[in-house]
Design an enzyme around this catalytic site. Structure first.
Site, PDB file in Angstrom:
ATOM      1  N   LYS A  44      -2.112  -4.721  -3.507  1.00 55.81           N
ATOM      2  CA  LYS A  44      -2.868  -3.641  -2.840  1.00 55.81           C
ATOM      3  C   LYS A  44      -4.076  -3.235  -3.687  1.00 55.81           C
ATOM      4  O   LYS A  44      -5.190  -3.151  -3.192  1.00 55.81           O
ATOM      5  CB  LYS A  44      -1.960  -2.420  -2.648  1.00 55.81           C
ATOM      6  CG  LYS A  44      -2.712  -1.149  -2.334  1.00 55.81           C
ATOM      7  CD  LYS A  44      -1.802   0.056  -2.209  1.00 55.81           C
ATOM      8  CE  LYS A  44      -1.495   0.798  -3.490  1.00 55.81           C
ATOM      9  NZ  LYS A  44      -2.491   1.793  -3.897  1.00 55.81           N
ATOM     10  N   ASN A  45      -3.826  -2.994  -4.972  1.00 53.69           N
ATOM     11  CA  ASN A  45      -4.896  -2.427  -5.797  1.00 53.69           C
ATOM     12  C   ASN A  45      -5.961  -3.451  -6.176  1.00 53.69           C
ATOM     13  O   ASN A  45      -7.044  -3.070  -6.632  1.00 53.69           O
ATOM     14  CB  ASN A  45      -4.307  -1.771  -7.052  1.00 53.69           C
ATOM     15  CG  ASN A  45      -3.586  -0.474  -6.712  1.00 53.69           C
ATOM     16  OD1 ASN A  45      -3.734   0.047  -5.608  1.00 53.69           O
ATOM     17  ND2 ASN A  45      -2.799   0.042  -7.645  1.00 53.69           N
TER      18      ASN A  45
ATOM     19  N   CYS B  41      -4.709  14.399  -6.594  1.00 56.45           N
ATOM     20  CA  CYS B  41      -3.664  13.892  -5.712  1.00 56.45           C
ATOM     21  C   CYS B  41      -2.381  14.653  -6.020  1.00 56.45           C
ATOM     22  O   CYS B  41      -2.391  15.593  -6.816  1.00 56.45           O
ATOM     23  CB  CYS B  41      -3.507  12.389  -5.842  1.00 56.45           C
ATOM     24  SG  CYS B  41      -2.881  11.890  -7.423  1.00 56.45           S
TER      25      CYS B  41
ATOM     26  N   ARG C  35      -7.635  13.751 -10.882  1.00 54.09           N
ATOM     27  CA  ARG C  35      -7.986  12.363 -11.218  1.00 54.09           C
ATOM     28  C   ARG C  35      -9.508  12.296 -11.321  1.00 54.09           C
ATOM     29  O   ARG C  35     -10.206  12.020 -10.350  1.00 54.09           O
ATOM     30  CB  ARG C  35      -7.410  11.404 -10.167  1.00 54.09           C
ATOM     31  CG  ARG C  35      -5.884  11.436 -10.207  1.00 54.09           C
ATOM     32  CD  ARG C  35      -5.258  10.547  -9.190  1.00 54.09           C
ATOM     33  NE  ARG C  35      -5.512   9.140  -9.439  1.00 54.09           N
ATOM     34  CZ  ARG C  35      -5.151   8.178  -8.595  1.00 54.09           C
ATOM     35  NH1 ARG C  35      -4.523   8.483  -7.487  1.00 54.09           N
ATOM     36  NH2 ARG C  35      -5.406   6.928  -8.864  1.00 54.09           N
TER      37      ARG C  35
ATOM     38  N   ASP D 127       2.152   2.885 -12.771  1.00 55.84           N
ATOM     39  CA  ASP D 127       2.578   2.726 -11.364  1.00 55.84           C
ATOM     40  C   ASP D 127       4.041   2.304 -11.245  1.00 55.84           C
ATOM     41  O   ASP D 127       4.562   2.191 -10.132  1.00 55.84           O
ATOM     42  CB  ASP D 127       1.683   1.703 -10.649  1.00 55.84           C
ATOM     43  CG  ASP D 127       0.296   2.252 -10.390  1.00 55.84           C
ATOM     44  OD1 ASP D 127       0.105   3.467 -10.552  1.00 55.84           O
ATOM     45  OD2 ASP D 127      -0.595   1.453 -10.041  1.00 55.84           O
TER      46      ASP D 127
ATOM     47  N   ARG E 259       1.831   3.202   2.333  1.00 55.25           N
ATOM     48  CA  ARG E 259       0.523   3.012   1.695  1.00 55.25           C
ATOM     49  C   ARG E 259       0.560   1.810   0.754  1.00 55.25           C
ATOM     50  O   ARG E 259      -0.490   1.240   0.445  1.00 55.25           O
ATOM     51  CB  ARG E 259       0.144   4.253   0.875  1.00 55.25           C
ATOM     52  CG  ARG E 259      -0.187   5.450   1.722  1.00 55.25           C
ATOM     53  CD  ARG E 259      -0.678   6.596   0.875  1.00 55.25           C
ATOM     54  NE  ARG E 259      -1.960   6.250   0.243  1.00 55.25           N
ATOM     55  CZ  ARG E 259      -2.785   7.139  -0.304  1.00 55.25           C
ATOM     56  NH1 ARG E 259      -2.474   8.406  -0.300  1.00 55.25           N
ATOM     57  NH2 ARG E 259      -3.920   6.751  -0.850  1.00 55.25           N
TER      58      ARG E 259
END
Ligand code: EPU
Length: 426
Positions: free
Chosen positions: A24-25, A119, A124, A308, A399
């Site tokens: 994803k990232n 968030c 951030r 993460d 997500r």
């Protein structure tokens, strides 16, 4: 989008093989980078996640057309930029969309992007993104919650990041690719997602040297051509499944992985007593018949242990006898999983960014995910209990994890989740 909660029946051993999704990232900045070329670009390994649909909305707004040409393949083309503004309503949905600032600055010479908020787990900042643009010759102003960036000529010069930032490095690279100048970025991130962006851009004709080192030299080129590229496997999803295997005393084989991207994670799980076997592009994690040991973990930038995976690791350690200490200095407030794990009987004491965890047997409870990785942590915890855990906040899991419930059922997990209506968002 609010989705119905997920019902996780724990206490079963899992087994079998699972194909890990592509990252994803890494996919998000590569999709954004496609706007630097006026020619068609085909990307493979794009996970069908709500964050991907969000970035495609932002891209559509600035002038990129996209077509899904396969389950995980996407063709994008940006003949011209029709809008140099990315409004709050879109940027607010996903912080990562802030990197359209660099891409628009490169392709259109100016951009206005709403300031990303914090968030669920705290502020951030984007100060390094802005400092980099300014050091390289762009004008950046801040007004009414927007950043406006403009360049007169090509970006050029040198910027030394004050700390390692993945998104800041992405943004500075994107801004510097087109033009006649040479840009040097020092103390740049060596994260796998930065390396993947650079390799993608170089296949389109960019001239970026130093991928995987802290010094990047970007020689501007007049234009990028079209091309085709496959995104790297998702090391965070792979790590999540390795922890799931450990927590449930299972043996799981993960296909489509880059074991070299998971060195710190594999080392920590081995230290706990999990058997990790690497075989080409697959990893087998085996925790059957093993008494796992408590360990201490501190997150770091790549290649260190990733933030993460901190919530998932904390959930795993909450079930392992003994005292573990988990520290997350990368994101000190990334702790939304803790109160929820307490509801399941976890013994975790928090002081600053330090969690002191006394392992115990967890029980089921209704819980709520407040962000993506906290959701994964609750999932891991839920699968260790003897009862049914109902997890709310499923939209966060969607997500970052593609069809998670369905894929887990393939490994023998008892997970019920109504299918999300994502197809309607294509
Ligand atoms: N930071 C600053 N100033 C900046 C930028 C960052 O102080 O201008 C600090 C941050 O506060 C943090 C550290 O630098 O303490 C690292 O932040 P980084 O910029 O590397 O994070 P990011 O690019 O915003 C990406 C991932 C995150 C992941 C971090 C760290 C994406 C879309 N997001 O964020 O992923 O946690 O790198 O590895 O790539 C997730 O997938 O769950 C997720 C949140």
């Amino acid at each position: 989008m609010q989705l119905t909660p997920l019902h996780v029946q724990g206490g079963r051993e899992l087994s079998g093989e699972i194909a890990i999704q592509h990252s994803k990232n890494a996919a998000l900045p590569i999709i954004v980078a496609s706007m630097l070329s006026p020619e068609p670009i085909t990307l493979h390994g794009i996970p069908r996640l709500s964050d991907v649909y969000t970035i495609l909305e932002v891209m559509h707004h600035v002038g990129t057309q996209h077509t899904w040409t396969g389950p995980n393949s996407l063709t994008l083309v940006t003949p011209r930029i029709v809008n140099t503004e990315a409004p709050y309503a879109l940027v607010n949905k996903m912080r990562a969309s802030f990197i359209v600032l660099g891409a628009l600055l490169a392709r259109a010479g100016e951009a206005t992007v709403s300031m990303p908020g914090g968030c669920a787990w705290g502020p951030r900042p984007v100060d390094q993104h802005v400092k980099a643009f300014r050091a390289l010759g762009a004008e950046v102003s801040e007004e009414n919650g927007n950043f406006h960036a403009r360049r007169q000529g090509s970006l050029h010069g040198k910027f030394i990041f004050e700390l390692l930032t993945v998104g800041g490095t992405h943004n500075a690279i994107l801004a510097s690719v087109l033009g006649e100048g040479t840009v040097t970025l020092e103390n740049a991130s060596i994260d796998t997602d930065v390396v993947d962006l650079i390799e993608f851009l170089n296949t389109l004709g960019a001239r970026i040297e130093g991928a995987g080192t802290n010094t990047l030299v970007i020689h501007g080129v007049p234009a990028l051509h079209g091309g085709e590229y496959t995104v790297i496997p998702d090391r965070i999803e792979a790590g999540t499944f390795m922890m799931l295997a450990a927590a449930t005393g299972s043996r799981l084989t993960l296909r489509n992985v880059r074991p070299d991207h998971l060195t710190a994670v594999s080392a920590k799980l081995r230290e706990m007593g999990v058997t990790i076997e690497e075989n080409g592009s697959s990893i087998t994690a085996d925790a059957r018949d093993r008494d796992l040991k408590a360990v201490n973990v501190t997150t770091q930038s790549y290649p260190g242990f990733p933030t993460d995976l901190q919530p998932q690791m904390s959930a795993l350690l909450a079930t392992v006898p003994g005292t573990s200490v988990v520290q997350d200095p990368v994101y000190p407030d990334r702790l939304t999983h803790v109160a929820e794990l307490h509801r399941m009987g976890a013994n975790i004491t928090v002081s600053g960014y330090t969690q002191v965890i006394q392992g115990t047997r967890l029980h089921s409870a209704p819980v709520k995910a407040a962000d993506l990785r906290a959701g994964a942590a609750l999932f891991i915890a839920g699968l260790t209990t003897g009862g049914e855990t109902v997890i709310d906040g499923v939209q966060y899991l969607n997500r970052g994890y593609e069809r998670l419930a369905e894929r887990l059922r393939g490994l023998g997990a008892n997970v019920m989740q109504p299918e999300p209506a994502l197809a309607a968002m294509d």
